[in-house]
Design a protein around this motif. Sequence first.
Motif, PDB file in Angstrom:
ATOM      1  N   ARG A  94       0.825  -1.134  -0.155  1.00 39.28           N
ATOM      2  CA  ARG A  94       0.122  -0.030   0.173  1.00 39.28           C
ATOM      3  C   ARG A  94       0.918   1.207  -0.018  1.00 39.28           C
ATOM      4  O   ARG A  94       0.676   2.231  -0.798  1.00 39.28           O
ATOM      5  N   ILE A  95       1.737   1.098   0.781  1.00 35.91           N
ATOM      6  CA  ILE A  95       2.762   2.623   1.024  1.00 35.91           C
ATOM      7  C   ILE A  95       3.397   2.899  -0.298  1.00 35.91           C
ATOM      8  O   ILE A  95       3.247   3.881  -0.869  1.00 35.91           O
ATOM      9  N   PRO A  96       4.179   1.904  -0.884  1.00 34.12           N
ATOM     10  CA  PRO A  96       5.013   2.117  -2.204  1.00 34.12           C
ATOM     11  C   PRO A  96       4.130   2.280  -3.280  1.00 34.12           C
ATOM     12  O   PRO A  96       4.265   3.189  -4.185  1.00 34.12           O
ATOM     13  N   MET A  97       2.917   1.692  -3.408  1.00 34.91           N
ATOM     14  CA  MET A  97       2.053   1.909  -4.678  1.00 34.91           C
ATOM     15  C   MET A  97       1.378   3.303  -4.526  1.00 34.91           C
ATOM     16  O   MET A  97       0.364   3.674  -5.428  1.00 34.91           O
ATOM     17  N   THR A  98       1.264   3.854  -3.362  1.00 32.76           N
ATOM     18  CA  THR A  98       0.510   5.222  -3.192  1.00 32.76           C
ATOM     19  C   THR A  98       1.757   6.023  -3.191  1.00 32.76           C
ATOM     20  O   THR A  98       1.227   7.243  -4.000  1.00 32.76           O
ATOM     21  N   VAL A  99       2.726   5.990  -2.874  1.00 32.45           N
ATOM     22  CA  VAL A  99       3.833   6.979  -2.885  1.00 32.45           C
ATOM     23  C   VAL A  99       4.419   7.047  -4.422  1.00 32.45           C
ATOM     24  O   VAL A  99       4.683   8.121  -4.888  1.00 32.45           O
ATOM     25  N   GLY A 100       4.686   6.004  -4.931  1.00 33.64           N
ATOM     26  CA  GLY A 100       5.035   5.777  -6.245  1.00 33.64           C
ATOM     27  C   GLY A 100       4.526   6.510  -7.384  1.00 33.64           C
ATOM     28  O   GLY A 100       5.307   7.318  -7.915  1.00 33.64           O
TER      29      GLY A 100
END
Length: 494
Positions: free
Chosen positions: A351-357
């Motif tokens: 969730r974090i990387p696919m939101t920040v990316g």
Amino acid sequence: MPNPSTRTTPPTAAAAASVIPSSSEPANSKRWWLLAIVALAQLTVVLDGTIVNIALPQAQISLGMSDGDRTWVVTIYSLVFGALLLLGGRIADFWGRKRSFIVGMAGFAIASALGGAAQSTWELLAARGLQGLFAALLAPASLALLTVNFPGGKDRIKAFAVYGAIAGGGAAVGLILGGVLTEYASWRWCLYVNVPIAIIAIAAAIPVIRESKAHGNTKYDVPGAILVALGLASLVFGFAQAENGWASWPVLVFLPLGLVLLGLFVLLESRSNHPLLPLRIMADRARGGAFLTALLSGAALLGGLLFLTLYFQIVLGYTPIQSGLASLPMTVAITIGAGVLSKFLARIGARIPMTVGPIVGAAGLLWMTGITVEGNYLVEVLPGLILLGLGLSMIFVPLQNVALSGIAEHDAGAASAAVTAMQQIGGSIGTALFTALYTAAVSSFLIGKVSSQAVEFGALVSGYQSAFLWASIVIFVAAPVSFVMLRGRKDLLG
């Protein structure tokens, strides 16, 4: 969407037990070699898009192609590839993934050799169609082999990190290789190069890859295959024709037709006992988020790279090699980002990387809206390429994990094909959408101005800026999609 559990028939318990790896079953001791082989095959498919684009100007002169024929060299590959992906995924499941991989790789190489030897436009177009056909078998078989041989844990994350890095950075590598081959050999070698790669991949695959296939219900859904092939082909063709104007008759006819056919396909699949694409694959919330993210990021990546290449070669006067090298920092950023992220992904989840990316990638594209006619690469382009590469690494590394998490081996090929289809359709949408926006911006810039080289270059740059702006908006939309639809670590581990 109908509840797939009440409308479709999954594999029987006995069949499922026979195909889903158990904890007591020894892992494939050669699976890291398998990863290298699959990565080589994926690189071949990804390279083909940009490497052929670089070769097109020379090929057009050599074969006496019209501008319309030149466009079809790209379109017919996307058309056949996108239309047959879901069928190719099911063939891989039922016929055997190793067998499908080898046949797909061999067929792709033969088609490439025919294209390289083409002496007329129709021969090149036929070869490109054949490439698309075999790529539709090769791509889902490759991803399904990874899914089956890396069923979970940190090894799976590492394997998909490599696959994701290639998916994100392979296009830029194609620009470099295409530039070298076109400048120092011939446009024909941009196609011939696939032959030695295929020979190496097949020779290594035969002793390394273990055969796997679905058991139980393996009846083909022929009506579904026809509907989805026609639907996807209509969508790809409709978007490809949008560069001639969104009000042109092919767009007005084929886009709605594609949507209607795909709607009928979904209805059929919800009632079929042997669906081509089981709706249980699409119904999972996190997996749906991954599919949408694949669509959006594919659109932004391919659309953005197209106009960056045009800026380098037309406005800045770069040679094909210089253009490819100028794009290389994005690939380096993707590779580094993928390597770092793969070490922490099991702990932090998707969730974090696919939101920040998407936010970081959007920032990179937004940065490149500051390009000028004079062109300062280090200031105006390089920071944007690095940000875009880092953002894409944060998307592509977890993307395959989430999209294929919890997939039974019976459906590995179908699910893999669905992911690839989303990226392929996204690329077609992005190219068409940004081309239309680019054209509108160029026309608007030229209003009331006296024609000169400075004005023409200014108009082109204005068009590229518009394309980058809208690409940044498209990829940014993937951030809230991932934040809302993904949960975290569970989405990686199924």
